[in-house]
Design a protein around this motif. Structure first.
Motif, PDB file in Angstrom:
ATOM      1  N   THR A  32       3.794  49.643  20.490  1.00 54.09           N
ATOM      2  CA  THR A  32       4.161  50.645  19.487  1.00 54.09           C
ATOM      3  C   THR A  32       5.659  50.613  19.192  1.00 54.09           C
ATOM      4  OG1 THR A  32       2.351  52.098  20.198  1.00 54.09           O
ATOM      5  CG2 THR A  32       4.145  53.107  18.943  1.00 54.09           C
ATOM      6  N   ALA A  33       6.469  50.521  20.255  1.00 54.53           N
ATOM      7  CA  ALA A  33       7.926  50.502  20.078  1.00 54.53           C
ATOM      8  C   ALA A  33       8.358  49.317  19.218  1.00 54.53           C
ATOM      9  CB  ALA A  33       8.623  50.440  21.437  1.00 54.53           C
ATOM     10  N   ASN A  34       7.684  48.184  19.401  1.00 53.35           N
ATOM     11  CA  ASN A  34       8.061  46.976  18.660  1.00 53.35           C
ATOM     12  C   ASN A  34       7.488  46.954  17.247  1.00 53.35           C
ATOM     13  OD1 ASN A  34       7.113  43.851  18.064  1.00 53.35           O
ATOM     14  ND2 ASN A  34       9.196  44.002  18.870  1.00 53.35           N
ATOM     15  N   THR A  35       6.188  47.210  17.125  1.00 55.83           N
ATOM     16  CA  THR A  35       5.529  47.057  15.820  1.00 55.83           C
ATOM     17  C   THR A  35       5.744  48.258  14.899  1.00 55.83           C
ATOM     18  OG1 THR A  35       3.458  47.926  16.756  1.00 55.83           O
ATOM     19  CG2 THR A  35       3.758  45.537  16.770  1.00 55.83           C
ATOM     20  N   ALA A  36       5.809  49.459  15.459  1.00 55.02           N
ATOM     21  CA  ALA A  36       5.936  50.663  14.629  1.00 55.02           C
ATOM     22  C   ALA A  36       7.390  51.059  14.391  1.00 55.02           C
ATOM     23  CB  ALA A  36       5.177  51.829  15.277  1.00 55.02           C
ATOM     24  N   TYR A  37       8.266  50.784  15.367  1.00 51.27           N
ATOM     25  CA  TYR A  37       9.656  51.242  15.252  1.00 51.27           C
ATOM     26  C   TYR A  37      10.669  50.100  15.217  1.00 51.27           C
ATOM     27  CZ  TYR A  37       7.575  55.746  16.398  1.00 51.27           C
ATOM     28  OH  TYR A  37       6.801  56.875  16.398  1.00 51.27           O
ATOM     29  N   ALA A  46      15.313  46.395  28.523  1.00 53.63           N
ATOM     30  CA  ALA A  46      16.514  47.088  28.990  1.00 53.63           C
ATOM     31  C   ALA A  46      16.233  48.570  29.215  1.00 53.63           C
ATOM     32  CB  ALA A  46      17.644  46.910  27.981  1.00 53.63           C
ATOM     33  N   ALA A  47      15.495  49.187  28.292  1.00 51.78           N
ATOM     34  CA  ALA A  47      15.165  50.610  28.427  1.00 51.78           C
ATOM     35  C   ALA A  47      14.327  50.853  29.668  1.00 51.78           C
ATOM     36  CB  ALA A  47      14.424  51.094  27.180  1.00 51.78           C
ATOM     37  N   ARG A  48      13.341  49.985  29.893  1.00 51.48           N
ATOM     38  CA  ARG A  48      12.518  50.142  31.088  1.00 51.48           C
ATOM     39  C   ARG A  48      13.364  49.958  32.346  1.00 51.48           C
ATOM     40  NH1 ARG A  48       7.382  46.644  33.505  1.00 51.48           N
ATOM     41  NH2 ARG A  48       7.992  47.032  35.649  1.00 51.48           N
ATOM     42  N   ALA A  49      14.294  49.005  32.313  1.00 50.63           N
ATOM     43  CA  ALA A  49      15.147  48.736  33.474  1.00 50.63           C
ATOM     44  C   ALA A  49      16.002  49.954  33.817  1.00 50.63           C
ATOM     45  CB  ALA A  49      16.025  47.517  33.215  1.00 50.63           C
ATOM     46  N   ILE A  50      16.505  50.657  32.790  1.00 54.28           N
ATOM     47  CA  ILE A  50      17.335  51.848  33.032  1.00 54.28           C
ATOM     48  C   ILE A  50      16.529  52.920  33.759  1.00 54.28           C
ATOM     49  CG2 ILE A  50      18.527  53.763  31.911  1.00 54.28           C
ATOM     50  CD1 ILE A  50      19.375  51.770  29.720  1.00 54.28           C
ATOM     51  N   VAL A  51      15.303  53.182  33.257  1.00 59.97           N
ATOM     52  CA  VAL A  51      14.452  54.190  33.892  1.00 59.97           C
ATOM     53  C   VAL A  51      14.108  53.778  35.316  1.00 59.97           C
ATOM     54  CG1 VAL A  51      12.229  55.381  33.786  1.00 59.97           C
ATOM     55  CG2 VAL A  51      13.489  54.920  31.674  1.00 59.97           C
ATOM     56  N   SER A  52      13.740  52.500  35.495  1.00 58.35           N
ATOM     57  CA  SER A  52      13.369  52.001  36.826  1.00 58.35           C
ATOM     58  C   SER A  52      14.549  52.051  37.787  1.00 58.35           C
ATOM     59  CB  SER A  52      12.848  50.560  36.729  1.00 58.35           C
ATOM     60  OG  SER A  52      11.676  50.494  35.965  1.00 58.35           O
ATOM     61  N   ALA A  53      15.760  51.733  37.285  1.00 61.62           N
ATOM     62  CA  ALA A  53      16.954  51.737  38.140  1.00 61.62           C
ATOM     63  C   ALA A  53      17.237  53.138  38.676  1.00 61.62           C
ATOM     64  CB  ALA A  53      18.153  51.218  37.361  1.00 61.62           C
ATOM     65  N   ILE A  54      17.117  54.137  37.810  1.00 64.05           N
ATOM     66  CA  ILE A  54      17.379  55.521  38.223  1.00 64.05           C
ATOM     67  C   ILE A  54      16.382  55.959  39.294  1.00 64.05           C
ATOM     68  CG2 ILE A  54      17.391  57.929  37.454  1.00 64.05           C
ATOM     69  CD1 ILE A  54      18.349  56.875  34.706  1.00 64.05           C
ATOM     70  N   LEU A 214      14.568  59.262  17.190  1.00 58.99           N
ATOM     71  CA  LEU A 214      14.157  60.189  18.243  1.00 58.99           C
ATOM     72  C   LEU A 214      12.739  59.859  18.725  1.00 58.99           C
ATOM     73  CD1 LEU A 214      15.120  62.639  19.847  1.00 58.99           C
ATOM     74  CD2 LEU A 214      14.033  64.106  18.116  1.00 58.99           C
ATOM     75  N   ALA A 215      11.856  59.533  17.769  1.00 61.27           N
ATOM     76  CA  ALA A 215      10.476  59.186  18.129  1.00 61.27           C
ATOM     77  C   ALA A 215      10.432  57.891  18.928  1.00 61.27           C
ATOM     78  CB  ALA A 215       9.626  59.058  16.863  1.00 61.27           C
ATOM     79  N   ALA A 216      11.221  56.894  18.495  1.00 61.64           N
ATOM     80  CA  ALA A 216      11.264  55.613  19.196  1.00 61.64           C
ATOM     81  C   ALA A 216      11.821  55.781  20.600  1.00 61.64           C
ATOM     82  CB  ALA A 216      12.114  54.613  18.417  1.00 61.64           C
ATOM     83  N   LEU A 217      12.826  56.651  20.733  1.00 55.31           N
ATOM     84  CA  LEU A 217      13.403  56.918  22.048  1.00 55.31           C
ATOM     85  C   LEU A 217      12.361  57.533  22.980  1.00 55.31           C
ATOM     86  CD1 LEU A 217      15.965  56.906  23.789  1.00 55.31           C
ATOM     87  CD2 LEU A 217      16.495  59.186  22.910  1.00 55.31           C
ATOM     88  N   GLY A 218      11.541  58.404  22.413  1.00 55.34           N
ATOM     89  CA  GLY A 218      10.464  59.004  23.204  1.00 55.34           C
ATOM     90  C   GLY A 218       9.472  57.970  23.698  1.00 55.34           C
ATOM     91  N   VAL A 219       9.140  57.010  22.817  1.00 56.57           N
ATOM     92  CA  VAL A 219       8.214  55.946  23.199  1.00 56.57           C
ATOM     93  C   VAL A 219       8.823  55.062  24.290  1.00 56.57           C
ATOM     94  CG1 VAL A 219       7.003  53.873  22.387  1.00 56.57           C
ATOM     95  CG2 VAL A 219       7.048  55.923  20.968  1.00 56.57           C
ATOM     96  N   GLY A 224       8.859  53.633  30.456  1.00 55.01           N
ATOM     97  CA  GLY A 224       9.327  53.756  31.831  1.00 55.01           C
ATOM     98  C   GLY A 224       8.452  54.681  32.661  1.00 55.01           C
ATOM     99  N   ILE A 225       8.027  55.798  32.061  1.00 54.78           N
ATOM    100  CA  ILE A 225       7.205  56.777  32.790  1.00 54.78           C
ATOM    101  C   ILE A 225       5.843  56.187  33.151  1.00 54.78           C
ATOM    102  CG2 ILE A 225       5.964  58.971  32.585  1.00 54.78           C
ATOM    103  CD1 ILE A 225       8.315  59.997  30.915  1.00 54.78           C
ATOM    104  N   PHE A 226       5.182  55.548  32.177  1.00 52.72           N
ATOM    105  CA  PHE A 226       3.861  54.977  32.447  1.00 52.72           C
ATOM    106  C   PHE A 226       3.950  53.802  33.430  1.00 52.72           C
ATOM    107  CE2 PHE A 226       2.448  56.788  28.181  1.00 52.72           C
ATOM    108  CZ  PHE A 226       1.724  57.802  28.789  1.00 52.72           C
ATOM    109  N   THR A 227       5.054  53.056  33.359  1.00 52.71           N
ATOM    110  CA  THR A 227       5.266  51.982  34.335  1.00 52.71           C
ATOM    111  C   THR A 227       5.356  52.564  35.735  1.00 52.71           C
ATOM    112  OG1 THR A 227       6.461  50.617  32.726  1.00 52.71           O
ATOM    113  CG2 THR A 227       6.781  50.095  35.046  1.00 52.71           C
ATOM    114  N   GLN A 228       6.102  53.664  35.862  1.00 46.46           N
ATOM    115  CA  GLN A 228       6.254  54.293  37.171  1.00 46.46           C
ATOM    116  C   GLN A 228       4.926  54.842  37.679  1.00 46.46           C
ATOM    117  OE1 GLN A 228       9.179  53.726  38.267  1.00 46.46           O
ATOM    118  NE2 GLN A 228       8.981  54.662  40.302  1.00 46.46           N
ATOM    119  N   ILE A 229       4.126  55.431  36.781  1.00 44.55           N
ATOM    120  CA  ILE A 229       2.800  55.919  37.169  1.00 44.55           C
ATOM    121  C   ILE A 229       1.942  54.762  37.671  1.00 44.55           C
ATOM    122  CG2 ILE A 229       0.629  56.868  36.266  1.00 44.55           C
ATOM    123  CD1 ILE A 229       2.312  58.625  34.401  1.00 44.55           C
ATOM    124  N   GLY A 230       1.998  53.635  36.938  1.00 43.70           N
ATOM    125  CA  GLY A 230       1.238  52.458  37.362  1.00 43.70           C
ATOM    126  C   GLY A 230       1.674  51.959  38.724  1.00 43.70           C
TER     127      GLY A 230
END
Length: 292
Positions: A32-37, A46-54, A214-219, A224-230
């Motif tokens: 969604t982030a790539n095709t829609a936004y 990079a965004a996933r890495a930031i969430v994972s690093a924290i 703002l919507a893309a940032l949410g996605v 990161g959140i769904f990766t962490q849940i997984g």
């Protein structure tokens, strides 16, 4: 009826189902982030890495251990391989139907078995050989439309190659992690992925950075959140006594991906994908259940 079902399924299986759903939703958010936004794949990494690093850093500090670990060369290797593999997997997800991209990821038992034989000196059992044969046959059937000029369904060879290389990278990372578990804490091993993936992805991204809405940032945050849940579901399942029984439930991710692809992206799997994917899943499940 629900109580009976809950009692008949081990707790580790529920964790594995949660993990499969988390990773399937993560893949949907990446697409969604790539095709829609229009967010580039490297920016998503990079965004996933930031969430994972924290999250990983907080976990390491909670355990009061050094974030740098003991076996630094192999920790760096694990982080580098994981970063490259993730970039390839995300590219496959954004350029292939969700079901096909997910199925290609489940070729990793084939690569893991071969690498474990070469580097860990582990024997290949008959069940693993069966898995390899069925997986390769399934892959051949899946890509059949590419050999037919009048076929309606055509996949990019680059995307297929990226998916396969991503699965190979996952297998390499698995073998390295198996080696690292003898010298380093699991939280430290996990932490090395984002701290290496972040600078690599930013460097390769260069001037292609897109300021997300703002919507893309949410996605991106949801990635990161769904990766962490997984990852949490997977970790909890593998730490349970009946983890071997639960491993089979991980393959439900393919069904989740097929449903999400159909419901959200209007993707209908080709007959060759269904047949080939069934063979790959069958080979993987034979490998799992034989070891039980």
């Amino acid at each position: 009826m629900y109580a009976r079902l809950k009692n008949s399924v081990p707790i580790s299986a529920w964790y594995m189902l949660l993990s499969a759903l988390g990773f399937a939703l993560m893949a949907a958010c990446v697409k969604t982030a790539n095709t829609a936004y229009g967010i580039p794949v490297l920016e998503i990494v990079a965004a996933r890495a930031i969430v994972s690093a924290i999250i990983s850093y907080a976990d390491v500090k909670r355990k009061r251990i050094s974030v740098w670990g003991n076996n630094k060369p192999w920790l760096i290797a694990r982080g580098t391989v994981g970063a490259v593999a993730l970039m390839l997997v995300y590219y496959a997800i954004t350029t292939l139907p969700l079901a096909e991209a997910t199925i290609l990821q489940y070729l990793h038992p084939v690569f893991t078995a071969i690498l474990a034989l070469l580097f860990l000196k582990e024997n290949i059992q008959r069940s693993t050989l069966t898995c390899i044969v069925l997986s390769l046959l399934g892959l051949f059937i899946m890509i059949q439309p590419n050999f037919l000029q009048d076929s309606i369904t055509q996949y990019s060879w680059l995307s297929i190659g990226a998916g396969m290389l991503g699965a190979f990278g996952s297998a390499v990372a698995y073998v390295i992690v198996k080696k690292l578990t003898k010298t380093d804490d699991s939280s430290v091993i996990v932490f090395y992925f984002p701290i290496i993936a972040l600078p690599i992805s930013i460097f390769l991204l260069g001037s292609d950075f897109v300021i997300p809405s703002l919507a893309a940032l949410g996605v991106l945050i949801l990635v990161g959140i769904f990766t962490q849940i997984g990852q949490i579901g997977l970790t909890k399942a593998l730490h349970s006594a009946d983890a071997n029984k639960a491993t089979a439930y991980a393959y439900v991710q393919v069904l989740f991906s097929v449903f999400i692809g159909w419901a959200y992206f209007s993707e209908i799997p080709a007959s060759t994908t269904i047949i080939g994917g069934t063979l790959i899943m069958t080979g993987a499940l034979i490998n799992v259940f034989w070891k039980r």
